[in-house]
Design an enzyme around this catalytic site. Structure first.
Site, PDB file in Angstrom:
ATOM      1  N   SER A 155       0.871  -1.184   0.000  1.00  0.00           N
ATOM      2  CA  SER A 155       0.000   0.000   0.000  1.00  0.00           C
ATOM      3  C   SER A 155       0.903   1.227   0.000  1.00  0.00           C
ATOM      4  O   SER A 155       2.095   1.128   0.316  1.00  0.00           O
ATOM      5  CB  SER A 155      -0.870  -0.019   1.265  1.00  0.00           C
ATOM      6  OG  SER A 155      -1.394   1.254   1.545  1.00  0.00           O
ATOM      7  N   TYR A 168      -1.580  -0.757  10.564  1.00  0.00           N
ATOM      8  CA  TYR A 168      -1.650  -0.984   9.118  1.00  0.00           C
ATOM      9  C   TYR A 168      -0.363  -0.506   8.428  1.00  0.00           C
ATOM     10  O   TYR A 168       0.232  -1.219   7.608  1.00  0.00           O
ATOM     11  CB  TYR A 168      -2.863  -0.227   8.571  1.00  0.00           C
ATOM     12  CG  TYR A 168      -3.186  -0.503   7.118  1.00  0.00           C
ATOM     13  CD1 TYR A 168      -3.792  -1.691   6.731  1.00  0.00           C
ATOM     14  CD2 TYR A 168      -2.901   0.450   6.147  1.00  0.00           C
ATOM     15  CE1 TYR A 168      -4.103  -1.921   5.406  1.00  0.00           C
ATOM     16  CE2 TYR A 168      -3.197   0.232   4.813  1.00  0.00           C
ATOM     17  CZ  TYR A 168      -3.804  -0.962   4.443  1.00  0.00           C
ATOM     18  OH  TYR A 168      -4.102  -1.193   3.132  1.00  0.00           O
TER      19      TYR A 168
END
Lengths: 274, 969
Positions: A155, A168
């Protein structure tokens, strides 16, 4: 057909980017092993993929000419992952491509010191260690083939920080580190390992993805506001579409990228270059 | 195939090292797999089939670990997408541990197909069939699936691809297929017949590897995967072949991982079964699969990897195998009447195939030009551009008109001395303008010239003079060997004739020249070449090479080497300017390069080894060349040596043409333009026949060989010489009336293979004729001179390829001496008789010459040659200077060190350069070694004049002293 005669294993394949990659690969001639937990997980505060969604992905792949093996497994359990890989090898004889797409966006929305042990644990267990477990499972057969392509869906959160998303961000940064190390470990065996870093991906109804909604919810904003906020920070002034990501995954999976390993490919409209 | 993996640094008990070391590469899992597709009976659903499986596992008919995978297919059974899926499923190898896989394809229209794939260790063909029957409900209750036993892993590397296949390694993995047949074979004897036919084919294709791979699939018996050796040679009676094949099959060794998989193999199926796939990937790079049909015939299919077979070679192979199979499968007497036919009698080709191959060797028609004589063609050029420069050397320049006039005048003087049509005139002169004037003058009289190199030993000159029956020799040698009835005349004595100009004889069929080449009889033989051949050569090349008046050529080669015919007449018959290269300049790449620069030479002819030295000089210089065309000839060209050249001289500015040629076919036969593409491919091709020339490749019986199969090169067409002078028997043997083409052809004795498109690969000499530095040498000729020595009782001469570079190629001689003999004396006598290039570099005394069972010299059993003649001369020579004491090192030591660096560590100060095997290329290296030692440049001429290290050192010392005295640096 850029993946004809190849078999691809996609994790988190019930919906979202996993489904997008599976369908794209099927169109390019691949046979598919679809893996998804297809169940909710404690400490993850939103509904995950379902068996119906997984079966829907399988049906959509078959309609595109693929043979499909769909299996439920939790990437937090090595033996579950191993069993799916063993079945896949029985069924297809080989696994050429692994897409580590399974991942969760929440529990998030807290500052670092507020995150609980369980919240931290589940985030790293799924988003980072899950990829490590599937790599462990597929590498022996790829080594015998002397070929294989592993695509880890990281990501932009693997490249830059985001407020209130420490777990995350840490997991996705870790996934890039895992990618680079694995690329070196297996280069001599002709197994390529690359990371793909999508920016904020638009939610497409047919893919039933939840990522943007969950990020917005974690931040306590409406999904539309989250979209707007992202658009303003995006040099190309558009959200990334799922097919933008699946196209990049297809390239990394295919022999077109035969000299690409250990690389980090961003598909984020220029977001992370700021 | 296996790949070496560098292990991780932790080589201890850690799992990483074990993993990397223990992971074997299984490149071809599909190769050991086979498959079966069965349509299930109507109404039988996937669920019902799963129940059958469970019941069969319960009863022990099928193994408990057999899984049934069900694939719901989105389309109907007949849909093309379903067909694609079926094929994909049936070609999918099982995983590496060799399981049986069962997949049900359940189509949208309710039809169900069962697709079985298994490693051969998990199930043989009967086993696959049984599984299909059990799941379809068509099996007997008592039948059980049994494992076929411990078949070996099929992971060995492939044998080297057959040379006749002309495959392209870059096409590995690309496959092609050709259908064969149908062919009638009795079913019970199919395997031995097919094996016999395949072995016969390999024998006729002269393949070195005659092992045939075999995959015999038999429902009644066990499947077999084997490598079979079936010896076949040209004398094997056909009636015995099938019986031998039966025996070989009975004792065939299974294919195993420690032996290469045969390159050529056959798959023999015992019955027709459309759903059965005997292999998912080619079991052999060249695989013949034979399917029995209900009418008793077999249909074959050739599947091949393009790395092993060129598609045209595959088409040809399929035709030949079909024909041989029909022949072997038939009763032998049907095809051959009452003779007992042997393998060598078999005709591989039809008339059409043969005609097509002959056409391939005749790629272009001969240009339509009236036949003419050399001197008439020259006269036309001279009339067109009388004022243009025709000829020059360092001291003299002649226009076409001047050359014509000088030659005409000399021809009158020659005619006065008896030269004329039907006569031969010897010309023994160094290269200068007079030489060319003289050659033209001889032709103008109607006589043919017989060139002799003035550097040849007296014995060789005398031999040539006598053999050719010369009455008149034009020579600059004062000591030309006297012989009865031979007039030797200096060209200077032939200029002042006032006699009337004789009318030029103009018979294109008359001999133009006689050039002597090495002879297998031990004596050189004269090749008689008529005028029309030279005209044909120019007709074949002028347009393609755009030869014309703007060209400047060199005359580099000895007039006794027919490359000079090309240089002289190629230039003068196309209006160019011929620059004569003096002998000393031709020996020095530096001086020759300077000449090319200075004279703006555009067309250069070179042997590859001479060109290599020139290239090195050129690449170290900035001066630019005007060259637009380089023609290679005289010896095989290794195109890789041109890589550096192309970096400096692009191929579109200076064209490089490789030409294969033979004196007996007028200098050249084929032409091949070499570009970086050929260099990258390492091409060995010498190209296609010149327009008007024809070539074909024949076996020992004169039959045309298939594409790719080596054989003797036959050359026909416009270049074939008349005859060997005064050698009717040899002429009849080598210049033959070719019954296949109806034309005269020359049997070259060269080995070659024809490639698709008519390109020829040159593979060397069939007999032991060799080339050393561009000189064609018959080893037998040297041997016969050796044996002429009264002190030698036996001898052998062998070619030593050295380390593979042209300068390292040398001749080694071995002699058995009589008690009175000595190696030094033998060597001295050899030098009296043989030209320098034919004197062996080493001469070694042995107690006996080892022979093979066939009575040929057994090269492998000959000892290493005595290092160099220095060893034998060393007894009297001063010991070499010891190492060390650099302060006292004098010039002599420095020079000697350079000699040893070039010629070997045993060299003494008084060893003669030429006795040491020195040649022009080694001279260049020695010169370079001396420069590296800090000495001034040593002109090559000095090396020739001072041929020992000691004498050269003296010479250099004297030169240094002289230069010091005159104050030069």
């Amino acid at each position: 057909m850029r993946l004809s005669q190849k078999t691809a294993l996609v994790t988190g394949a019930a919906r979202g980017l996993g489904r997008a990659c599976a369908l794209r690969f099927a169109e390019e001639g691949a046979d598919l092993v679809l893996l998804d937990v297809a169940a909710d997980i404690a400490d993850v505060p939103y509904p995950l993929g379902t068996p119906d969604q997984l079966e829907a992905t399988a049906r959509l792949c078959r309609e595109r000419g693929a043979s499909v093996l769909a299996a439920r497994a939790d990437v937090r359990q090595q033996k579950d992952v191993d069993a799916v890989v063993a079945d896949a090898l029985d069924r297809f004889g080989r696994i050429d491509v692994l897409v580590n797409n399974a991942g969760i966006a929440a529990p998030s929305g807290k500052a670092v010191h507020e995150i609980t042990e369980d919240e931290w644990g589940v985030m790293l267990d799924v988003d980072l260690s899950g990829a490590w477990r599937t790599i462990k499972a597929v590498v022996p057969s790829m080594a015998k083939q002397r070929s294989g392509s592993i695509v880890n869906i990281s990501s932009t959160a693997g490249l830059v920080g985001y407020r209130y998303f420490a777990g995350y961000v840490a997991a996705k940064h870790g996934l890039i580190g895992l990618t680079r190390a694995a690329a070196l470990d297996y280069a001599a065996l002709q197994i390529r390992v690359n990371a793909l870093c999508p920016g904020q991906v638009r939610e497409e109804p047919t893919l039933e993805g939840r990522m943007l909604s969950e990020v917005a919810r974690s931040l306590g904003v409406a999904p539309e506001d989250q979209e707007t906020a992202f658009l303003e920070s995006q040099p190309m002034n558009a959200l990334v579409n799922p097919e933008d990501v699946s196209s990049a995954a297809l390239w990394l999976a295919s022999d077109d990228a035969r000299q690409v390993t250990g690389s980090v490919v961003t598909v984020d409209g220029g977001f992370s270059t700021r | 195939m296996s790949t070496r993996i560098s292990p991780p640094p932790t080589a201890g008990p850690g799992s990483a090292a074990a993993f990397f070391a223990g992971t074997t590469f299984d490149a071809r899992p599909a190769r050991a797999c086979h498959g079966l597709v069965r349509r299930m009976p109507e109404g039988l659903t996937a669920d019902r089939i799963a129940e059958r499986l469970a019941a069969a596992q319960e009863s022990g008919a099928l193994p408990a670990d057999l899984r049934l995978w069900v694939e719901d297919v989105a389309t109907a059974a007949a849909d093309p997408a379903s067909e694609a899926l079926r094929v994909r499923e049936a070609s999918r190898a099982t995983r590496h541990d060799g399981r049986l896989r069962a997949v049900l394809l359940s189509y949208a229209d309710g039809v169900v197909d069962l697709v079985l794939v298994a490693h051969r260790r998990a199930a043989d063909s009967a086993g696959l069939d049984l599984v299909g029957r059990i799941l379809a409900g068509a099996a007997d209750d008592t039948e059980r699936l049994t494992l076929p036993g411990d078949l070996p892993r099929h992971t060995a590397a492939d044998a080297a691809p057959p040379a006749w296949g002309m495959g392209d390694p870059r096409r590995t993995g690309v496959t092609g297929a050709v259908r064969i047949g149908p062919v009638a074979i009795a079913p019970q004897s199919a395997a031995p017949v097919l094996l016999a036919a395949t072995a016969l084919l390999l024998a006729r294709y002269a393949d070195r590897d005659r092992t045939v791979g075999l995959l015999a699939v038999d429902r009644a018996d066990r499947d077999r995967f084997a490598a079979v050796d079936l010896p076949v040679d040209d004398g094997t009676p056909l009636v015995d072949l099938v019986r031998h094949a039966e025996n070989a099959l009975a004792s065939a060794a299974p294919v195993s991982a420690d032996r290469p998989v045969p390159a050529v193999g056959i798959v023999v199926l015992s019955e027709q079964d459309e759903g059965y796939r005997p292999f998912l990937e080619l079991p052999f790079p060249v695989t013949f699969t034979w399917d029995p049909r209900r009418d008793g015939t077999h249909v074959g299919r050739l599947d091949y990897d393009e790395a092993a077979l060129h598609p045209e070679a595959a088409e040809q192979l399929a035709r030949h195998v079909g024909r041989l199979t029909a022949l072997v499968g038939a009763k032998p007497d049907d095809a051959f009447g009452d003779r007992t036919p042997v393998s060598g009698d078999v005709e591989l080709m039809t008339d059409e195939e043969r005609a097509a191959l002959l056409d391939l060797g005749r790629p272009q028609p001969a240009p339509l030009r009236p036949a003419t004589t050399v001197h008439a063609a020259f006269a036309r050029r001279a009339a067109e551009r009388p004022g243009a420069t025709a000829l020059s050397d360092a001291t003299r320049e002649l226009t076409y008109a001047q050359l014509d006039e000088a030659a005409t005048r000399m021809s009158a003087a020659l005619a006065e001395r008896g030269a004329g049509p039907g006569t031969f005139v010897g010309v023994c002169m160094d290269r200068d303008t007079d030489l060319v004037v003289t050659l033209l003058a001889v032709l103008k009289t109607g006589a043919a010239y017989v060139p002799m190199d003035p550097r040849y030993p007296v014995e060789r000159l005398r031999y040539t003079t006598e053999d050719a029956g010369l009455r008149l020799v034009v020579t600059t040698l004062d000591e030309f060997p006297a012989a009865d009835g031979v007039t030797a005349v200096h060209p200077g004595a032939l200029t002042g004739s006032t006699a009337a100009t004789p009318a030029p004889a103009d018979d294109p069929d008359a001999p133009a020249y006689v050039i002597y080449t090495s002879g297998s009889t031990g004596k050189p033989k004269g090749v008689v070449v008529p005028h029309r051949n030279v005209g044909a050569l120019m007709a074949a090349t002028t347009e393609d090479m755009r030869l014309g008046p703007d060209d400047v050529w060199t005359l580099f080669h000895s007039s006794s080497f027919d490359f000079s015919v090309w240089e002289i007449w190629g230039c003068l018959l196309t209006g160019g300017h011929l620059v004569v290269v003096p002998y000393w300049v031709s020996r020095s790449p530096e001086e020759f390069h300077a000449l090319l620069v200075q004279r703006r030479v555009t067309v250069l002819s070179q042997t590859p080894s001479a060109f290599a030295s020139l290239r090195d000089v050129h690449l170290n210089q900035q001066q630019s060349l005007a060259l637009r065309l380089v023609v290679f000839g005289g010896e095989p060209l290794d195109v890789r040596s041109l890589e550096l050249w192309f970096r400096r001289e692009p191929h579109d500015r200076c064209r490089l043409v490789n030409m294969f040629g033979i004196t007996e076919t007028t200098v050249h036969v084929t032409t091949s333009t070499v570009t970086p593409v050929e260099v990258a491919a390492g091409s060995r091709s010498v190209g296609t026949a010149l327009p008007g020339w024809t070539l074909s490749v024949r076996d020992a019986r004169g039959r045309v060989q298939p594409l790719g199969v080596p054989g003797e090169i036959y050359v026909g067409g416009a270049g074939v010489a008349d005859r060997y002078l005064n050698r009717p028997e040899l002429t009849a043997e080598r210049f033959v009336d070719d019954r296949l083409t109806g034309e005269r052809a020359y049997r070259s004795g060269d080995l070659g293979r024809l490639r698709p498109g008519g390109r020829l690969d040159h593979l060397g000499r069939i007999d032991d004729q060799v080339k050393v530095r561009g000189f064609r040498i018959e080893l037998g000729e040297i041997r016969s001179v050796l044996l002429d020595d009264p002190t030698v009782s036996a001898g052998a001469v062998v070619l030593n390829q050295g380390d593979g570079d042209a300068a390292g190629v040398r001749l080694d001689a071995y002699v058995v001496l009589r008690p009175s003999g000595s190696v030094a004396e033998v060597r001295r006598r050899l030098r009296e008789v043989l030209p320098e290039h034919m004197v062996p570099a080493t001469l070694t005394a042995v107690p006996g010459i080892p022979l093979t069972v066939n009575g040929k010299v057994d090269r492998a059993k000959l000892p290493e040659p005595d290092q160099l003649p220095a060893a034998e001369a060393a007894t009297g020579a001063a010991p070499a200077a010891e190492e060390g004491a650099p302060a006292q090192e004098g010039l002599a030591d420095v020079v000697l060190r350079a000699w040893r660096a070039t010629l070997g560590p045993e060299v003494g100060p008084d060893d003669d350069f030429f006795d040491l095997g020195g040649n022009s290329l080694l001279a260049v290296r020695l010169s370079a070694a001396l420069r590296r030692e800090g000495l001034q440049s040593v002109p090559l001429r000095d090396l020739y004049l001072q041929p020992t290290a000691a004498r050269l050192a003296e010479h250099l010392t004297a030169r240094q002293a002289a230069e010091a005295g005159t104050g030069r640096p």
